[in-house]
Scaffold this active site. Sequence first.
Site, mmCIF file in Angstrom:
data_model
loop_
_atom_site.group_PDB
_atom_site.id
_atom_site.type_symbol
_atom_site.label_atom_id
_atom_site.label_comp_id
_atom_site.label_asym_id
_atom_site.label_seq_id
_atom_site.Cartn_x
_atom_site.Cartn_y
_atom_site.Cartn_z
ATOM 1 C CE LYS A 78 82.001 36.820 11.080
ATOM 2 N NZ LYS A 78 81.041 36.734 9.938
ATOM 3 C CB SER A 152 81.839 33.401 8.564
ATOM 4 O OG SER A 152 81.299 34.710 8.427
ATOM 5 C CB SER A 176 78.096 34.965 7.703
ATOM 6 O OG SER A 176 78.845 34.350 6.673
#
Length: 602
Positions: A78, A152, A176
Amino acid sequence: MLPRILTIDELQARYRDGSLTPLQLVDEILRRITAGTDPAVWISRVPDAALRDAAQDLMRGAAPGADQPLWGIPFAVKDNIDCAGLDTTAACPAFAYRPPDDAAVVARLRAAGALLIGKTNLDQFATGLNGTRSPYGAPRSVFDARYISGGSSSGSAVAVASGQVCFSLGTDTAGSGRVPAAFNNLIGIKPTRGLLPTHGVVPACRSLDCVTVFAACTADADRVRRIAQGDDARDPYARTAPQQRLPTSGFRFAILKPSEREFFADAQSAQRYADAIARLTALGGMAVEFDYRPFRDAAALLYAGGFVAERLEPLRAFVEQHADTMDPVVRGIIGGAQGVSAAELFADFNALAALRRQAEKAWADFDLMLLPTAPTLYSVEQMQADPIRLNSRLGLYTNFVNLLDYCALAVPAGFRDDGLPFGVSLIAPAFHDDALAALGERLHRATQCGLGVDRSAAIAEPSAPIAVPADERIVIAVVGAHLSGMPLNRELTEPGGSLLRRARTAAHYRFYVLPDTTPKKPGLVQAPGFDGPGIDVELWSLPAAAFGRFVSRIPSPLGIGKLRLEDGSEVSGFLCEAHAVSGAQEITALGGWRAYIAGIQT
Protein backbone atom coordinates in the site's frame (compact mmCIF):
# COMPACT_ATOMS: atom_id res chain seq x y z
CA MET A 1 0.56 -22.81 -16.49
CA LEU A 2 0.10 -21.03 -13.19
CA PRO A 3 -3.25 -21.01 -11.41
CA ARG A 4 -5.36 -17.88 -11.63
CA ILE A 5 -4.73 -17.04 -7.98
CA LEU A 6 -1.19 -17.28 -6.65
CA THR A 7 -0.38 -18.98 -3.34
CA ILE A 8 2.93 -19.45 -1.55
CA ASP A 9 2.84 -23.25 -1.45
CA GLU A 10 2.03 -23.52 -5.16
CA LEU A 11 4.86 -21.22 -6.20
CA GLN A 12 7.36 -22.85 -3.87
CA ALA A 13 6.42 -26.30 -5.17
CA ARG A 14 7.02 -25.09 -8.74
CA TYR A 15 10.36 -23.63 -7.76
CA ARG A 16 11.41 -26.89 -6.12
CA ASP A 17 10.50 -29.11 -9.06
CA GLY A 18 12.14 -26.78 -11.57
CA SER A 19 8.98 -25.98 -13.54
CA LEU A 20 9.17 -22.29 -12.61
CA THR A 21 11.85 -19.69 -11.96
CA PRO A 22 11.44 -16.24 -10.39
CA LEU A 23 12.23 -14.70 -13.78
CA GLN A 24 9.47 -16.69 -15.48
CA LEU A 25 7.10 -15.68 -12.70
CA VAL A 26 7.97 -12.01 -13.17
CA ASP A 27 7.22 -12.27 -16.88
CA GLU A 28 3.82 -13.83 -16.09
CA ILE A 29 3.01 -11.15 -13.51
CA LEU A 30 3.88 -8.39 -15.96
CA ARG A 31 1.64 -10.06 -18.51
CA ARG A 32 -1.21 -10.21 -16.00
CA ILE A 33 -0.79 -6.57 -15.02
CA THR A 34 -0.79 -5.50 -18.68
CA ALA A 35 -3.89 -7.60 -19.38
CA GLY A 36 -5.68 -6.38 -16.25
CA THR A 37 -8.97 -4.57 -16.68
CA ASP A 38 -8.63 -2.33 -13.60
CA PRO A 39 -6.19 0.52 -14.28
CA ALA A 40 -6.53 1.96 -10.77
CA VAL A 41 -4.78 -0.84 -8.85
CA TRP A 42 -1.19 0.47 -8.99
CA ILE A 43 0.23 3.90 -8.21
CA SER A 44 3.83 2.95 -9.03
CA ARG A 45 5.70 -0.22 -9.85
CA VAL A 46 9.27 -1.42 -9.79
CA PRO A 47 10.47 -0.86 -13.38
CA ASP A 48 10.19 -3.99 -15.51
CA ALA A 49 13.94 -4.23 -16.07
CA ALA A 50 14.70 -3.77 -12.37
CA LEU A 51 12.11 -6.40 -11.49
CA ARG A 52 13.73 -8.88 -13.86
CA ASP A 53 17.13 -8.03 -12.37
CA ALA A 54 15.80 -8.70 -8.86
CA ALA A 55 14.47 -12.09 -10.01
CA GLN A 56 17.81 -12.97 -11.56
CA ASP A 57 19.61 -11.92 -8.37
CA LEU A 58 17.51 -14.44 -6.47
CA MET A 59 18.35 -17.13 -8.99
CA ARG A 60 22.09 -16.38 -8.73
CA GLY A 61 21.99 -16.65 -4.97
CA ALA A 62 21.23 -19.55 -2.69
CA ALA A 63 18.29 -21.81 -3.44
CA PRO A 64 15.11 -21.41 -1.38
CA GLY A 65 15.74 -22.35 2.22
CA ALA A 66 14.82 -21.72 5.81
CA ASP A 67 16.68 -18.40 5.81
CA GLN A 68 14.47 -17.07 2.99
CA PRO A 69 10.99 -18.54 3.55
CA LEU A 70 9.43 -16.16 0.98
CA TRP A 71 12.04 -16.72 -1.75
CA GLY A 72 10.62 -15.50 -5.07
CA ILE A 73 7.14 -14.76 -3.68
CA PRO A 74 5.66 -11.59 -5.29
CA PHE A 75 3.97 -8.96 -3.15
CA ALA A 76 2.51 -5.46 -3.28
CA VAL A 77 2.60 -2.65 -0.73
CA LYS A 78 0.00 0.00 0.00
CA ASP A 79 1.37 3.39 -0.99
CA ASN A 80 1.42 4.81 2.51
CA ILE A 81 4.20 2.36 3.45
CA ASP A 82 7.79 3.20 2.51
CA CYS A 83 9.65 1.14 -0.08
CA ALA A 84 13.16 2.25 -0.99
CA GLY A 85 13.39 3.23 -4.63
CA LEU A 86 9.71 4.14 -5.01
CA ASP A 87 7.85 7.29 -4.02
CA THR A 88 5.44 7.22 -1.09
CA THR A 89 2.40 9.28 -2.11
CA ALA A 90 -0.40 8.28 0.29
CA ALA A 91 -2.52 8.84 -2.88
CA CYS A 92 -1.71 12.56 -2.84
CA PRO A 93 0.83 13.57 -5.54
CA ALA A 94 1.67 16.85 -3.79
CA PHE A 95 2.64 14.92 -0.65
CA ALA A 96 4.98 12.48 -2.42
CA TYR A 97 8.52 11.85 -1.16
CA ARG A 98 11.24 9.30 -1.94
CA PRO A 99 12.16 7.37 1.25
CA PRO A 100 15.80 6.31 1.70
CA ASP A 101 14.87 3.01 3.34
CA ASP A 102 12.16 0.38 3.46
CA ALA A 103 9.57 0.42 6.21
CA ALA A 104 10.43 -2.13 8.89
CA VAL A 105 7.90 -4.69 7.68
CA VAL A 106 8.93 -4.32 4.04
CA ALA A 107 12.59 -4.80 4.95
CA ARG A 108 11.76 -8.01 6.80
CA LEU A 109 9.79 -9.42 3.90
CA ARG A 110 12.48 -8.55 1.37
CA ALA A 111 15.09 -10.15 3.63
CA ALA A 112 12.91 -13.28 3.59
CA GLY A 113 13.24 -13.37 -0.21
CA ALA A 114 9.92 -11.78 -1.17
CA LEU A 115 9.83 -9.95 -4.51
CA LEU A 116 8.35 -6.44 -4.41
CA ILE A 117 6.22 -5.65 -7.49
CA GLY A 118 5.07 -2.14 -6.62
CA LYS A 119 2.91 0.30 -4.65
CA THR A 120 -0.89 0.12 -4.66
CA ASN A 121 -3.72 2.63 -4.62
CA LEU A 122 -5.62 3.68 -1.51
CA ASP A 123 -8.13 6.12 -0.13
CA GLN A 124 -6.04 9.27 0.24
CA PHE A 125 -4.09 9.38 3.52
CA ALA A 126 -5.80 6.08 4.42
CA THR A 127 -8.99 8.00 5.14
CA GLY A 128 -11.94 5.92 4.04
CA LEU A 129 -13.30 2.39 3.82
CA ASN A 130 -14.49 2.47 0.22
CA GLY A 131 -11.59 2.95 -2.22
CA THR A 132 -12.99 5.87 -4.25
CA ARG A 133 -11.02 8.74 -2.65
CA SER A 134 -7.93 8.80 -4.82
CA PRO A 135 -6.74 10.90 -7.77
CA TYR A 136 -5.31 7.67 -9.22
CA GLY A 137 -8.80 6.25 -9.73
CA ALA A 138 -11.11 3.90 -7.84
CA PRO A 139 -10.15 0.20 -7.82
CA ARG A 140 -13.23 -2.00 -8.22
CA SER A 141 -14.41 -5.27 -6.73
CA VAL A 142 -12.96 -8.09 -8.81
CA PHE A 143 -16.45 -9.57 -9.11
CA ASP A 144 -18.27 -6.57 -10.57
CA ALA A 145 -16.61 -3.36 -11.75
CA ARG A 146 -19.67 -1.36 -10.84
CA TYR A 147 -18.97 -1.96 -7.13
CA ILE A 148 -16.37 -0.57 -4.77
CA SER A 149 -13.33 -2.60 -3.78
CA GLY A 150 -13.39 -1.37 -0.21
CA GLY A 151 -10.74 0.86 1.31
CA SER A 152 -8.57 2.33 2.28
CA SER A 153 -6.31 -0.57 1.18
CA SER A 154 -8.16 -0.87 -2.11
CA GLY A 155 -5.35 -1.58 -4.57
CA SER A 156 -3.65 -4.01 -2.20
CA ALA A 157 -6.76 -6.18 -2.05
CA VAL A 158 -7.48 -6.11 -5.79
CA ALA A 159 -3.85 -6.94 -6.66
CA VAL A 160 -4.14 -10.19 -4.67
CA ALA A 161 -7.72 -11.07 -5.59
CA SER A 162 -7.02 -10.68 -9.32
CA GLY A 163 -3.91 -12.89 -9.20
CA GLN A 164 -1.29 -10.18 -9.84
CA VAL A 165 0.60 -10.87 -6.58
CA CYS A 166 0.60 -13.57 -3.93
CA PHE A 167 0.10 -11.30 -0.92
CA SER A 168 0.03 -7.61 -0.10
CA LEU A 169 0.42 -5.20 2.77
CA GLY A 170 -2.25 -2.74 3.80
CA THR A 171 -2.97 -0.68 6.86
CA ASP A 172 -5.94 -0.64 9.19
CA THR A 173 -7.11 2.06 11.57
CA ALA A 174 -10.87 1.71 11.20
CA GLY A 175 -11.24 -1.43 9.07
CA SER A 176 -9.05 -0.82 6.03
CA GLY A 177 -7.38 -4.22 6.24
CA ARG A 178 -10.69 -6.05 6.57
CA VAL A 179 -13.39 -4.38 4.45
CA PRO A 180 -11.42 -4.76 1.18
CA ALA A 181 -10.87 -8.43 2.05
CA ALA A 182 -14.62 -8.93 2.41
CA PHE A 183 -15.37 -7.24 -0.92
CA ASN A 184 -12.80 -9.34 -2.81
CA ASN A 185 -13.11 -12.84 -1.26
CA LEU A 186 -9.80 -12.61 0.61
CA ILE A 187 -8.28 -13.20 4.01
CA GLY A 188 -7.40 -9.97 5.82
CA ILE A 189 -5.28 -10.11 8.98
CA LYS A 190 -5.66 -7.10 11.29
CA PRO A 191 -3.08 -7.98 13.93
CA THR A 192 -2.80 -6.86 17.51
CA ARG A 193 -1.77 -3.21 17.61
CA GLY A 194 2.02 -2.93 17.60
CA LEU A 195 2.65 -6.56 16.65
CA LEU A 196 3.80 -5.40 13.20
CA PRO A 197 5.86 -2.21 13.64
CA THR A 198 4.66 0.90 11.83
CA HIS A 199 8.09 2.49 11.36
CA GLY A 200 8.05 3.81 7.79
CA VAL A 201 4.24 4.07 7.58
CA VAL A 202 2.54 7.42 6.94
CA PRO A 203 0.36 7.81 10.05
CA ALA A 204 -3.42 7.94 9.90
CA CYS A 205 -4.00 7.69 13.67
CA ARG A 206 -0.54 6.77 14.92
CA SER A 207 -1.68 5.23 18.21
CA LEU A 208 -4.21 3.00 16.44
CA ASP A 209 -2.60 2.17 13.09
CA CYS A 210 -1.82 -1.43 12.15
CA VAL A 211 0.02 -2.90 9.18
CA THR A 212 -2.17 -5.64 7.72
CA VAL A 213 -1.82 -8.61 5.37
CA PHE A 214 -4.05 -9.67 2.47
CA ALA A 215 -3.79 -13.13 0.94
CA ALA A 216 -6.05 -15.63 -0.77
CA CYS A 217 -5.77 -18.17 2.05
CA THR A 218 -5.16 -18.02 5.77
CA ALA A 219 -1.95 -20.06 5.62
CA ASP A 220 -0.29 -17.46 3.39
CA ALA A 221 -1.50 -14.45 5.35
CA ASP A 222 -0.50 -16.02 8.66
CA ARG A 223 2.96 -16.97 7.39
CA VAL A 224 3.61 -13.42 6.19
CA ARG A 225 2.34 -11.93 9.43
CA ARG A 226 4.70 -14.10 11.47
CA ILE A 227 7.68 -13.08 9.34
CA ALA A 228 6.85 -9.37 9.45
CA GLN A 229 6.04 -9.12 13.15
CA GLY A 230 8.42 -8.30 15.98
CA ASP A 231 9.64 -5.39 18.07
CA ASP A 232 11.29 -2.36 16.51
CA ALA A 233 12.96 0.27 18.69
CA ARG A 234 12.13 2.96 16.11
CA ASP A 235 8.38 2.49 16.67
CA PRO A 236 7.24 3.73 20.09
CA TYR A 237 3.98 1.79 19.73
CA ALA A 238 5.58 -1.56 18.85
CA ARG A 239 5.08 -4.27 21.44
CA THR A 240 5.31 -8.02 21.96
CA ALA A 241 3.71 -10.46 24.39
CA PRO A 242 3.05 -14.20 24.54
CA GLN A 243 0.27 -15.35 22.27
CA GLN A 244 -2.91 -16.48 24.01
CA ARG A 245 -4.97 -19.60 23.33
CA LEU A 246 -8.59 -20.14 22.41
CA PRO A 247 -10.42 -23.43 22.94
CA THR A 248 -10.23 -25.59 19.81
CA SER A 249 -13.72 -26.93 20.48
CA GLY A 250 -16.52 -25.83 22.75
CA PHE A 251 -15.48 -22.22 22.21
CA ARG A 252 -18.11 -19.55 22.76
CA PHE A 253 -18.48 -16.96 20.03
CA ALA A 254 -20.48 -13.77 20.33
CA ILE A 255 -23.09 -12.99 17.68
CA LEU A 256 -25.37 -10.03 17.17
CA LYS A 257 -28.88 -10.18 18.54
CA PRO A 258 -31.49 -10.15 15.76
CA SER A 259 -32.50 -6.64 16.83
CA GLU A 260 -28.92 -5.41 16.37
CA ARG A 261 -28.25 -6.99 13.00
CA GLU A 262 -28.14 -3.91 10.82
CA PHE A 263 -27.62 -4.69 7.13
CA PHE A 264 -29.36 -1.62 5.69
CA ALA A 265 -32.06 -3.66 3.97
CA ASP A 266 -29.52 -6.07 2.47
CA ALA A 267 -31.28 -9.39 3.06
CA GLN A 268 -28.64 -11.34 1.14
CA SER A 269 -25.84 -10.24 3.46
CA ALA A 270 -28.04 -10.88 6.49
CA GLN A 271 -28.54 -14.47 5.33
CA ARG A 272 -24.82 -15.01 4.70
CA TYR A 273 -24.15 -13.89 8.29
CA ALA A 274 -26.67 -16.43 9.57
CA ASP A 275 -24.96 -19.07 7.41
CA ALA A 276 -21.58 -18.21 8.94
CA ILE A 277 -23.01 -18.59 12.45
CA ALA A 278 -24.27 -22.07 11.55
CA ARG A 279 -20.93 -22.97 10.00
CA LEU A 280 -18.89 -21.92 13.03
CA THR A 281 -21.31 -23.80 15.28
CA ALA A 282 -20.73 -26.93 13.20
CA LEU A 283 -16.98 -26.49 13.77
CA GLY A 284 -17.50 -26.91 17.52
CA GLY A 285 -18.47 -23.44 18.66
CA MET A 286 -21.40 -22.24 20.75
CA ALA A 287 -23.11 -19.03 19.62
CA VAL A 288 -23.82 -16.47 22.37
CA GLU A 289 -25.91 -13.38 21.71
CA PHE A 290 -24.45 -10.25 23.29
CA ASP A 291 -25.14 -6.57 23.78
CA TYR A 292 -23.36 -4.74 20.96
CA ARG A 293 -24.15 -1.29 22.33
CA PRO A 294 -20.81 -0.49 24.08
CA PHE A 295 -18.87 -1.69 21.04
CA ARG A 296 -21.08 0.31 18.67
CA ASP A 297 -20.70 3.41 20.83
CA ALA A 298 -16.93 2.98 20.86
CA ALA A 299 -16.95 2.66 17.06
CA ALA A 300 -18.79 5.96 16.76
CA LEU A 301 -16.01 7.78 18.63
CA LEU A 302 -13.44 7.18 15.90
CA TYR A 303 -14.80 9.79 13.49
CA ALA A 304 -17.57 11.58 15.36
CA GLY A 305 -15.42 13.02 18.14
CA GLY A 306 -11.99 14.15 19.24
CA PHE A 307 -10.07 11.12 17.96
CA VAL A 308 -10.17 12.46 14.42
CA ALA A 309 -7.69 15.11 15.61
CA GLU A 310 -4.98 12.45 15.56
CA ARG A 311 -5.36 12.29 11.78
CA LEU A 312 -4.48 15.96 11.57
CA GLU A 313 -1.43 15.93 13.84
CA PRO A 314 1.18 14.47 11.41
CA LEU A 315 -0.29 16.37 8.43
CA ARG A 316 -0.95 19.77 9.97
CA ALA A 317 1.71 21.66 7.99
CA PHE A 318 0.76 19.94 4.76
CA VAL A 319 -2.96 20.65 5.22
CA GLU A 320 -2.25 24.30 5.99
CA GLN A 321 -0.13 24.75 2.87
CA HIS A 322 -1.59 22.29 0.35
CA ALA A 323 -5.25 21.76 1.26
CA ASP A 324 -6.29 22.52 -2.32
CA THR A 325 -4.37 19.45 -3.56
CA MET A 326 -6.33 17.03 -1.36
CA ASP A 327 -9.39 14.97 -2.17
CA PRO A 328 -12.35 17.15 -1.05
CA VAL A 329 -13.88 14.49 1.17
CA VAL A 330 -10.55 13.66 2.81
CA ARG A 331 -9.79 17.36 3.25
CA GLY A 332 -13.13 17.84 4.97
CA ILE A 333 -12.51 14.98 7.40
CA ILE A 334 -8.91 15.77 8.31
CA GLY A 335 -9.26 19.53 8.09
CA GLY A 336 -12.38 19.41 10.23
CA ALA A 337 -10.23 18.29 13.15
CA GLN A 338 -8.70 21.79 13.34
CA GLY A 339 -11.63 22.84 15.47
CA VAL A 340 -11.31 19.99 18.00
CA SER A 341 -10.19 21.20 21.41
CA ALA A 342 -8.03 19.32 23.91
CA ALA A 343 -11.02 19.28 26.26
CA GLU A 344 -13.13 17.49 23.64
CA LEU A 345 -10.41 14.94 23.04
CA PHE A 346 -10.03 14.16 26.73
CA ALA A 347 -13.79 13.86 27.05
CA ASP A 348 -13.67 11.17 24.38
CA PHE A 349 -10.74 9.46 26.11
CA ASN A 350 -12.85 9.25 29.24
CA ALA A 351 -15.89 8.03 27.31
CA LEU A 352 -13.79 5.32 25.69
CA ALA A 353 -12.41 4.23 29.07
CA ALA A 354 -15.97 3.77 30.37
CA LEU A 355 -16.97 1.82 27.27
CA ARG A 356 -13.87 -0.33 27.57
CA ARG A 357 -14.94 -1.37 31.09
CA GLN A 358 -18.38 -2.33 29.82
CA ALA A 359 -16.81 -4.31 26.99
CA GLU A 360 -14.51 -6.15 29.40
CA LYS A 361 -17.53 -7.39 31.34
CA ALA A 362 -19.12 -8.70 28.16
CA TRP A 363 -16.07 -10.86 27.39
CA ALA A 364 -16.80 -12.99 30.44
CA ASP A 365 -19.54 -14.65 28.38
CA PHE A 366 -17.59 -15.51 25.22
CA ASP A 367 -14.13 -16.27 23.83
CA LEU A 368 -14.30 -14.43 20.51
CA MET A 369 -16.72 -12.53 18.28
CA LEU A 370 -18.17 -13.41 14.89
CA LEU A 371 -19.39 -10.23 13.20
CA PRO A 372 -20.13 -9.17 9.64
CA THR A 373 -17.05 -7.45 8.26
CA ALA A 374 -19.30 -4.93 6.51
CA PRO A 375 -23.10 -4.77 6.54
CA THR A 376 -23.49 -4.33 2.78
CA LEU A 377 -21.66 -3.43 -0.42
CA TYR A 378 -22.23 -0.26 -2.47
CA SER A 379 -21.65 0.66 -6.08
CA VAL A 380 -19.07 3.30 -6.96
CA GLU A 381 -21.91 5.53 -8.15
CA GLN A 382 -23.75 5.21 -4.84
CA MET A 383 -20.60 5.89 -2.82
CA GLN A 384 -19.63 8.97 -4.78
CA ALA A 385 -23.14 10.36 -4.44
CA ASP A 386 -23.18 9.95 -0.64
CA PRO A 387 -19.54 9.55 0.45
CA ILE A 388 -19.72 10.30 4.17
CA ARG A 389 -22.89 8.51 5.24
CA LEU A 390 -22.30 5.33 3.24
CA ASN A 391 -18.64 5.13 4.25
CA SER A 392 -19.71 5.42 7.89
CA ARG A 393 -22.04 2.46 7.42
CA LEU A 394 -19.16 0.31 6.20
CA GLY A 395 -17.35 0.76 9.53
CA LEU A 396 -20.29 -0.25 11.70
CA TYR A 397 -18.66 -3.56 12.72
CA THR A 398 -14.97 -2.62 12.36
CA ASN A 399 -14.31 0.82 13.86
CA PHE A 400 -14.23 -0.30 17.50
CA VAL A 401 -11.56 -2.99 17.14
CA ASN A 402 -8.41 -0.87 17.36
CA LEU A 403 -9.92 1.53 19.88
CA LEU A 404 -10.55 -1.39 22.25
CA ASP A 405 -7.22 -3.10 21.46
CA TYR A 406 -8.44 -6.29 19.77
CA CYS A 407 -7.05 -8.36 16.92
CA ALA A 408 -9.22 -9.48 14.00
CA LEU A 409 -9.24 -11.80 11.02
CA ALA A 410 -11.50 -11.14 8.03
CA VAL A 411 -12.65 -14.40 6.42
CA PRO A 412 -14.72 -14.97 3.25
CA ALA A 413 -18.23 -16.18 4.06
CA GLY A 414 -19.75 -16.98 0.69
CA PHE A 415 -21.55 -15.16 -2.08
CA ARG A 416 -24.89 -13.46 -2.41
CA ASP A 417 -27.31 -14.39 -5.17
CA ASP A 418 -26.07 -11.44 -7.22
CA GLY A 419 -22.54 -12.88 -7.24
CA LEU A 420 -21.06 -10.35 -4.84
CA PRO A 421 -18.99 -11.62 -1.90
CA PHE A 422 -19.75 -11.39 1.80
CA GLY A 423 -17.28 -11.68 4.64
CA VAL A 424 -17.20 -12.08 8.40
CA SER A 425 -14.59 -11.20 10.99
CA LEU A 426 -13.30 -13.21 13.92
CA ILE A 427 -12.35 -10.79 16.71
CA ALA A 428 -10.52 -11.50 19.98
CA PRO A 429 -8.57 -9.58 22.63
CA ALA A 430 -4.98 -8.59 21.89
CA PHE A 431 -2.39 -11.31 21.26
CA HIS A 432 -4.82 -14.00 20.13
CA ASP A 433 -3.50 -13.66 16.56
CA ASP A 434 -2.22 -17.26 16.27
CA ALA A 435 -5.44 -18.70 17.62
CA LEU A 436 -7.62 -16.63 15.27
CA ALA A 437 -5.56 -17.81 12.31
CA ALA A 438 -6.03 -21.46 13.25
CA LEU A 439 -9.79 -21.05 13.62
CA GLY A 440 -10.09 -18.79 10.58
CA GLU A 441 -8.41 -21.40 8.39
CA ARG A 442 -11.01 -23.96 9.45
CA LEU A 443 -13.88 -21.56 8.83
CA HIS A 444 -12.58 -20.56 5.39
CA ARG A 445 -12.13 -24.19 4.38
CA ALA A 446 -15.65 -25.05 5.55
CA THR A 447 -17.13 -22.19 3.51
CA GLN A 448 -15.73 -23.50 0.19
CA CYS A 449 -15.93 -20.17 -1.62
CA GLY A 450 -12.71 -20.30 -3.61
CA LEU A 451 -9.76 -17.92 -3.60
CA GLY A 452 -10.10 -14.32 -4.68
CA VAL A 453 -11.76 -13.97 -8.06
CA ASP A 454 -11.54 -17.74 -8.66
CA ARG A 455 -14.65 -19.02 -6.91
CA SER A 456 -13.92 -22.64 -7.92
CA ALA A 457 -10.37 -22.79 -6.55
CA ALA A 458 -9.76 -25.36 -3.82
CA ILE A 459 -8.00 -24.39 -0.60
CA ALA A 460 -4.95 -26.63 -0.43
CA GLU A 461 -3.78 -28.20 2.81
CA PRO A 462 -1.24 -25.74 4.19
CA SER A 463 2.38 -26.80 4.46
CA ALA A 464 3.15 -23.88 6.77
CA PRO A 465 1.93 -24.13 10.36
CA ILE A 466 -1.30 -22.55 11.45
CA ALA A 467 -1.11 -23.50 15.08
CA VAL A 468 -2.53 -22.41 18.38
CA PRO A 469 0.11 -21.11 20.81
CA ALA A 470 2.31 -23.94 21.98
CA ASP A 471 2.67 -22.90 25.63
CA GLU A 472 0.64 -25.90 26.79
CA ARG A 473 1.07 -28.17 23.78
CA ILE A 474 3.98 -29.99 22.17
CA VAL A 475 4.44 -30.66 18.46
CA ILE A 476 5.51 -34.10 17.29
CA ALA A 477 6.27 -35.42 13.80
CA VAL A 478 4.88 -38.87 12.97
CA VAL A 479 5.90 -40.97 9.97
CA GLY A 480 4.07 -44.30 10.09
CA ALA A 481 1.18 -46.03 11.82
CA HIS A 482 0.26 -42.81 13.67
CA LEU A 483 -0.51 -40.91 10.46
CA SER A 484 -4.09 -39.79 9.80
CA GLY A 485 -6.25 -42.80 8.96
CA MET A 486 -3.59 -45.29 10.08
CA PRO A 487 -4.15 -47.92 12.82
CA LEU A 488 -2.45 -46.04 15.67
CA ASN A 489 -3.73 -42.53 14.86
CA ARG A 490 -6.23 -42.83 17.71
CA GLU A 491 -3.30 -42.57 20.15
CA LEU A 492 -3.03 -38.95 19.00
CA THR A 493 -6.68 -38.01 18.54
CA GLU A 494 -8.11 -39.52 21.74
CA PRO A 495 -6.03 -37.37 24.15
CA GLY A 496 -6.87 -34.20 22.22
CA GLY A 497 -4.19 -34.11 19.55
CA SER A 498 -4.76 -32.01 16.43
CA LEU A 499 -3.17 -32.18 13.00
CA LEU A 500 -1.22 -29.00 12.26
CA ARG A 501 0.15 -29.69 8.80
CA ARG A 502 1.87 -32.13 6.50
CA ALA A 503 5.58 -31.70 5.84
CA ARG A 504 8.68 -33.48 4.57
CA THR A 505 12.01 -34.19 6.23
CA ALA A 506 15.32 -32.89 4.99
CA ALA A 507 17.23 -35.07 2.53
CA HIS A 508 19.56 -36.84 5.02
CA TYR A 509 17.15 -39.56 6.21
CA ARG A 510 16.67 -43.20 5.17
CA PHE A 511 13.38 -45.06 5.65
CA TYR A 512 12.88 -48.75 6.38
CA VAL A 513 10.16 -51.31 7.16
CA LEU A 514 10.88 -52.76 10.59
CA PRO A 515 10.60 -56.55 10.64
CA ASP A 516 8.28 -58.43 12.99
CA THR A 517 6.05 -55.47 13.94
CA THR A 518 2.23 -55.49 14.24
CA PRO A 519 0.82 -53.30 12.89
CA LYS A 520 3.67 -52.72 10.47
CA LYS A 521 5.92 -49.85 11.53
CA PRO A 522 8.64 -47.91 9.77
CA GLY A 523 12.06 -46.88 10.98
CA LEU A 524 13.41 -43.42 10.13
CA VAL A 525 17.18 -43.18 10.47
CA GLN A 526 19.47 -40.17 10.15
CA ALA A 527 22.11 -40.64 7.45
CA PRO A 528 24.51 -37.68 7.39
CA GLY A 529 25.66 -36.91 3.86
CA PHE A 530 22.83 -38.88 2.24
CA ASP A 531 20.86 -36.94 -0.39
CA GLY A 532 17.44 -38.55 -0.61
CA PRO A 533 13.95 -37.38 -1.51
CA GLY A 534 12.92 -36.59 2.05
CA ILE A 535 10.18 -38.48 3.89
CA ASP A 536 6.55 -37.40 4.30
CA VAL A 537 5.55 -36.63 7.89
CA GLU A 538 2.57 -35.16 9.73
CA LEU A 539 3.00 -32.62 12.51
CA TRP A 540 0.58 -33.10 15.40
CA SER A 541 0.01 -30.92 18.44
CA LEU A 542 -0.52 -32.76 21.74
CA PRO A 543 -1.36 -31.43 25.20
CA ALA A 544 1.84 -31.49 27.25
CA ALA A 545 0.54 -34.10 29.70
CA ALA A 546 -0.66 -36.35 26.88
CA PHE A 547 2.69 -36.02 25.14
CA GLY A 548 4.46 -37.46 28.17
CA ARG A 549 2.12 -40.45 28.31
CA PHE A 550 2.43 -40.97 24.55
CA VAL A 551 6.22 -41.01 24.59
CA SER A 552 6.34 -43.39 27.55
CA ARG A 553 4.53 -46.06 25.47
CA ILE A 554 6.87 -45.93 22.45
CA PRO A 555 8.57 -49.36 22.13
CA SER A 556 12.26 -49.88 21.41
CA PRO A 557 14.01 -49.48 18.97
CA LEU A 558 11.89 -46.38 18.29
CA GLY A 559 12.28 -43.15 20.20
CA ILE A 560 11.76 -39.39 19.99
CA GLY A 561 14.54 -37.17 18.70
CA LYS A 562 14.97 -33.97 16.72
CA LEU A 563 13.99 -34.14 13.03
CA ARG A 564 15.08 -31.52 10.53
CA LEU A 565 12.45 -30.61 7.97
CA GLU A 566 13.10 -29.56 4.38
CA ASP A 567 12.38 -25.92 5.29
CA GLY A 568 15.27 -26.03 7.78
CA SER A 569 13.17 -26.06 10.95
CA GLU A 570 13.49 -28.71 13.64
CA VAL A 571 10.73 -30.62 15.41
CA SER A 572 10.50 -33.57 17.78
CA GLY A 573 9.64 -36.78 15.97
CA PHE A 574 10.05 -40.54 15.61
CA LEU A 575 13.57 -41.86 14.99
CA CYS A 576 14.85 -45.41 14.96
CA GLU A 577 18.09 -46.85 16.36
CA ALA A 578 20.40 -47.60 13.44
CA HIS A 579 21.14 -51.19 14.47
CA ALA A 580 17.46 -52.13 14.16
CA VAL A 581 17.35 -51.60 10.38
CA SER A 582 20.23 -53.92 9.57
CA GLY A 583 18.84 -56.17 6.83
CA ALA A 584 15.46 -54.40 6.85
CA GLN A 585 13.65 -53.47 3.64
CA GLU A 586 14.56 -49.91 2.63
CA ILE A 587 11.70 -47.83 1.21
CA THR A 588 13.36 -44.40 1.13
CA ALA A 589 12.69 -44.01 -2.59
CA LEU A 590 8.92 -44.18 -1.98
CA GLY A 591 9.09 -40.97 0.03
CA GLY A 592 6.68 -41.99 2.78
CA TRP A 593 4.70 -44.64 4.62
CA ARG A 594 1.44 -44.02 2.75
CA ALA A 595 3.09 -44.88 -0.55
CA TYR A 596 4.45 -48.11 0.93
CA ILE A 597 1.06 -49.15 2.39
CA ALA A 598 -0.67 -48.34 -0.90
CA GLY A 599 1.83 -50.56 -2.71
CA ILE A 600 1.31 -53.62 -0.53
CA GLN A 601 -2.47 -53.25 -0.66
CA THR A 602 -2.63 -53.39 -4.47
